[in-house]
Design a protein around this motif. Structure first.
Motif, PDB file in Angstrom:
ATOM      1  N   PRO A 322      54.151 -24.552  33.847  1.00 40.74           N
ATOM      2  CA  PRO A 322      54.499 -25.877  33.321  1.00 40.74           C
ATOM      3  C   PRO A 322      53.864 -26.985  34.147  1.00 40.74           C
ATOM      4  O   PRO A 322      53.835 -26.935  35.382  1.00 40.74           O
ATOM      5  CB  PRO A 322      56.024 -25.914  33.433  1.00 40.74           C
ATOM      6  N   MET A 323      53.355 -28.005  33.448  1.00 39.69           N
ATOM      7  CA  MET A 323      52.811 -29.202  34.075  1.00 39.69           C
ATOM      8  C   MET A 323      53.192 -30.392  33.200  1.00 39.69           C
ATOM      9  O   MET A 323      52.413 -30.819  32.346  1.00 39.69           O
ATOM     10  CB  MET A 323      51.301 -29.100  34.234  1.00 39.69           C
ATOM     11  N   GLY A 324      54.416 -30.883  33.354  1.00 39.28           N
ATOM     12  CA  GLY A 324      54.893 -31.959  32.506  1.00 39.28           C
ATOM     13  C   GLY A 324      55.075 -31.457  31.083  1.00 39.28           C
ATOM     14  O   GLY A 324      55.738 -30.453  30.846  1.00 39.28           O
ATOM     15  N   ASP A 325      54.479 -32.168  30.115  1.00 37.49           N
ATOM     16  CA  ASP A 325      54.547 -31.720  28.723  1.00 37.49           C
ATOM     17  C   ASP A 325      53.349 -30.857  28.346  1.00 37.49           C
ATOM     18  O   ASP A 325      53.045 -30.675  27.179  1.00 37.49           O
ATOM     19  CB  ASP A 325      54.652 -32.920  27.776  1.00 37.49           C
ATOM     20  N   ARG A 326      52.670 -30.327  29.364  1.00 34.52           N
ATOM     21  CA  ARG A 326      51.553 -29.408  29.163  1.00 34.52           C
ATOM     22  C   ARG A 326      51.884 -28.065  29.810  1.00 34.52           C
ATOM     23  O   ARG A 326      52.785 -27.956  30.636  1.00 34.52           O
ATOM     24  CB  ARG A 326      50.268 -29.954  29.780  1.00 34.52           C
ATOM     25  N   LEU A 327      51.133 -27.042  29.416  1.00 36.20           N
ATOM     26  CA  LEU A 327      51.207 -25.729  30.050  1.00 36.20           C
ATOM     27  C   LEU A 327      49.807 -25.333  30.465  1.00 36.20           C
ATOM     28  O   LEU A 327      48.881 -25.353  29.645  1.00 36.20           O
ATOM     29  CB  LEU A 327      51.776 -24.684  29.089  1.00 36.20           C
ATOM     30  N   LEU A 328      49.639 -24.988  31.735  1.00 41.76           N
ATOM     31  CA  LEU A 328      48.375 -24.427  32.189  1.00 41.76           C
ATOM     32  C   LEU A 328      48.446 -22.936  31.959  1.00 41.76           C
ATOM     33  O   LEU A 328      49.266 -22.234  32.556  1.00 41.76           O
ATOM     34  CB  LEU A 328      48.144 -24.741  33.666  1.00 41.76           C
ATOM     35  N   VAL A 337      36.887 -11.616  32.586  1.00 44.70           N
ATOM     36  CA  VAL A 337      37.145 -12.662  33.556  1.00 44.70           C
ATOM     37  C   VAL A 337      38.263 -13.577  33.050  1.00 44.70           C
ATOM     38  O   VAL A 337      38.290 -13.933  31.875  1.00 44.70           O
ATOM     39  CB  VAL A 337      35.865 -13.493  33.803  1.00 44.70           C
ATOM     40  N   ALA A 338      39.176 -13.926  33.967  1.00 44.39           N
ATOM     41  CA  ALA A 338      40.283 -14.806  33.590  1.00 44.39           C
ATOM     42  C   ALA A 338      39.758 -16.186  33.217  1.00 44.39           C
ATOM     43  O   ALA A 338      38.879 -16.732  33.882  1.00 44.39           O
ATOM     44  CB  ALA A 338      41.277 -14.923  34.739  1.00 44.39           C
ATOM     45  N   GLU A 339      40.292 -16.738  32.140  1.00 47.13           N
ATOM     46  CA  GLU A 339      39.968 -18.086  31.714  1.00 47.13           C
ATOM     47  C   GLU A 339      41.256 -18.895  31.631  1.00 47.13           C
ATOM     48  O   GLU A 339      42.336 -18.351  31.439  1.00 47.13           O
ATOM     49  CB  GLU A 339      39.252 -18.076  30.361  1.00 47.13           C
ATOM     50  N   HIS A 340      41.107 -20.204  31.772  1.00 46.31           N
ATOM     51  CA  HIS A 340      42.267 -21.086  31.779  1.00 46.31           C
ATOM     52  C   HIS A 340      42.101 -22.157  30.709  1.00 46.31           C
ATOM     53  O   HIS A 340      40.994 -22.592  30.403  1.00 46.31           O
ATOM     54  CB  HIS A 340      42.439 -21.753  33.145  1.00 46.31           C
ATOM     55  N   VAL A 341      43.230 -22.579  30.181  1.00 47.20           N
ATOM     56  CA  VAL A 341      43.235 -23.619  29.170  1.00 47.20           C
ATOM     57  C   VAL A 341      44.506 -24.435  29.325  1.00 47.20           C
ATOM     58  O   VAL A 341      45.557 -23.908  29.728  1.00 47.20           O
ATOM     59  CB  VAL A 341      43.135 -23.017  27.748  1.00 47.20           C
ATOM     60  N   LEU A 342      44.420 -25.723  29.049  1.00 52.10           N
ATOM     61  CA  LEU A 342      45.578 -26.597  29.083  1.00 52.10           C
ATOM     62  C   LEU A 342      46.110 -26.715  27.660  1.00 52.10           C
ATOM     63  O   LEU A 342      45.378 -27.081  26.734  1.00 52.10           O
ATOM     64  CB  LEU A 342      45.187 -27.972  29.623  1.00 52.10           C
ATOM     65  N   THR A 347      53.614 -27.348  20.999  1.00 50.14           N
ATOM     66  CA  THR A 347      52.976 -26.731  19.830  1.00 50.14           C
ATOM     67  C   THR A 347      52.074 -25.559  20.160  1.00 50.14           C
ATOM     68  O   THR A 347      51.722 -24.790  19.272  1.00 50.14           O
ATOM     69  CB  THR A 347      52.138 -27.783  19.086  1.00 50.14           C
ATOM     70  N   GLY A 348      51.664 -25.427  21.423  1.00 52.74           N
ATOM     71  CA  GLY A 348      50.693 -24.399  21.787  1.00 52.74           C
ATOM     72  C   GLY A 348      49.271 -24.784  21.477  1.00 52.74           C
ATOM     73  O   GLY A 348      48.347 -23.980  21.686  1.00 52.74           O
ATOM     74  N   ARG A 349      49.042 -26.007  21.009  1.00 56.54           N
ATOM     75  CA  ARG A 349      47.692 -26.441  20.650  1.00 56.54           C
ATOM     76  C   ARG A 349      46.858 -26.633  21.917  1.00 56.54           C
ATOM     77  O   ARG A 349      47.289 -27.289  22.851  1.00 56.54           O
ATOM     78  CB  ARG A 349      47.766 -27.761  19.878  1.00 56.54           C
TER      79      ARG A 349
END
Length: 428
Positions: A322-328, A337-342, A347-349
């Protein structure tokens, strides 16, 4: 003699208007090249290698950041790298200067290494004392022992008291949770219960609520006084109830076969009950503005905390921070290879693709917005994530780092080649 007619010579007037002349056309290729170079330069991370400090440590050392101290635990002696013996030490270094402050011997295994900093006291566990594990209160400035109490260290409360679990002071063989003053080691209150019956919610590193489930009775207690705030009896079911997680305003309970219930922390009223998956060991926790539920079903389900209904499902992103109203989110959607997205938590968008930028490897890290990634030239870039989704701003480019990094407020700590740790102050 042959005559070649060149025609009549006339004076040609200069072109009218802003059309390009010969000089501009002559320099056009160079201007295009300069423009391309400027674009490439702006796109490439040009962060400098900031000055830092090196803190000695062996490759198998454990480290913990406690306020402005770095505690390093490793074996001592000239043959410590190959010795299986239990002789170990804890050494304290000032952050971010890396100045050595004190060290003391530490017996027995120390992984994980529980440490709590309260004011000028550092509390840690001596795991193999003759009478059992002890919590020791040390002066942060010089490592002097101020007090000792038997038990295991849990956490600190908002008032700065320490929660310790053990058998001392509660009768022979009877376990108890005790509240201990950090300055003196004085026991303020004790509550007899098993460690499996205890759960808590925390904010900013301090326990804000104690949740006790014992014999079907659910209790909420004040972590500083131990006083009972609310209690309720859970409905009887075919299997014992289990607290799965505690958020700021909900207690999440596995209530009978395949049922997940949520009780509000204001008065322990049941807010909702929903079916859950078949897992024998489900897991639920607060994920910012939603609830993360892993219950044996497909993927990770994200629930609305108001109703318990599923908002969306994370099939490709099993790790969510959790990062505020976002999820890392981190995962392996394409394998390898691991990838990251915010992600937008509600909504999961996807808000921003981050690729190889990743969270800190040193846990617990304090600043979750500090990310790092390795470049092809061997540098490790340190960046700060904009929670609004505007991307990652590069703060530093570090050399000689293996990539195990963690953000701690104004500085970053990374493991260096050979086992030592480096600490670097970050620009604002």
């Amino acid at each position: 003699m042959t005559v070649i007619d060149l025609g009549e010579r006339r004076e040609v007037p200069p072109p009218v208007g802003p059309g390009p002349g010969r000089a501009v056309r002559r320099w056009a290729p160079a201007l295009v090249a300069l423009l391309c170079l400027a674009v490439l330069t702006a796109a490439a991370p040009r962060a400098a290698h900031p000055p830092g400090a090196v803190i000695p440590a062996r490759p198998d050392a454990d480290v913990v950041v406690a306020g402005d101290l770095l505690l390093v635990v490793d074996r001592t002696g000239p043959d410590a790298a190959s010795s299986p013996g239990p002789e170990r030490r804890v050494a304290a270094y000032q952050l971010p200067s890396g100045r050595p402050l004190w060290q003391l011997p530490l017996t027995g295994p120390v992984s994980p290494f529980p440490v709590v900093r309260v004011g000028d006291v550092v509390a840690l566990v001596m795991p193999e004392e003759p009478a059992g594990p002890q919590v020791v209160g040390l002066a942060a400035a010089d490592g002097a022992v101020r007090w000792r109490v038997d038990g295991q260290l849990y956490a600190a409360t908002p008032a700065g008291n320490l929660l310790v679990w053990g058998v001392a002071g509660a009768g022979p063989g009877t376990p108890a949770l005790r509240s201990v003053e950090a300055a003196t080691g004085t026991v303020r209150w004790a509550l007899r219960l098993s460690p499996e019956a205890l759960h808590w919610s925390a904010r900013d590193g301090r326990v804000t609520l104690l949740t006790v489930l014992d014999g079907g009775r659910l209790e909420l207690r004040d972590p500083d006084s131990g006083a009972l705030r609310h209690a309720t009896a859970l409905p009887a079911a075919g299997e014992p109830p289990e607290v799965l997680g505690v958020t700021d305003d909900l207690v999440l309970v596995s209530e009978g076969p395949g049922v997940l219930s949520a009780y509000d922390t204001a008065a322990l009223r049941r807010r909702w009950s929903v079916p859950r998956g078949p897992s024998a060991r489900p897991y639920a926790s607060g994920c910012g503005v939603v609830i993360c539920l892993e219950d044996g079903g497909r993927g990770l389900r994200l629930l609305d905390p108001a109703t318990g209904s599923a908002r969306w499902r994370a099939d490709d992103w099993p790790l969510l921070t959790p990062m505020g109203d976002r999820l890392l989110a981190a995962g392996y959607p394409r394998g390898g290879v691991a990838e990251h997205v915010l992600l937008d938590a509600a909504t999961g968008r996807p808000v921003r693709e981050l690729g190889r930028w990743r969270l800190g490897d040193l846990a617990p890290w304090e600043d979750r917005a500090i990310l790092h990634r390795r470049q092809r030239d061997g540098r490790v870039l340190i960046g700060r994530l904009d929670e609004r989704g505007d991307g990652v701003r590069v703060l530093a480019a570090l050399h000689g780092v293996v990539g195990a990094c963690g953000g701690y407020g104004s500085f970053v700590l990374c493991r260096r080649e050979g086992g030592a740790y480096g600490v670097w102050e970050l620009p604002g």
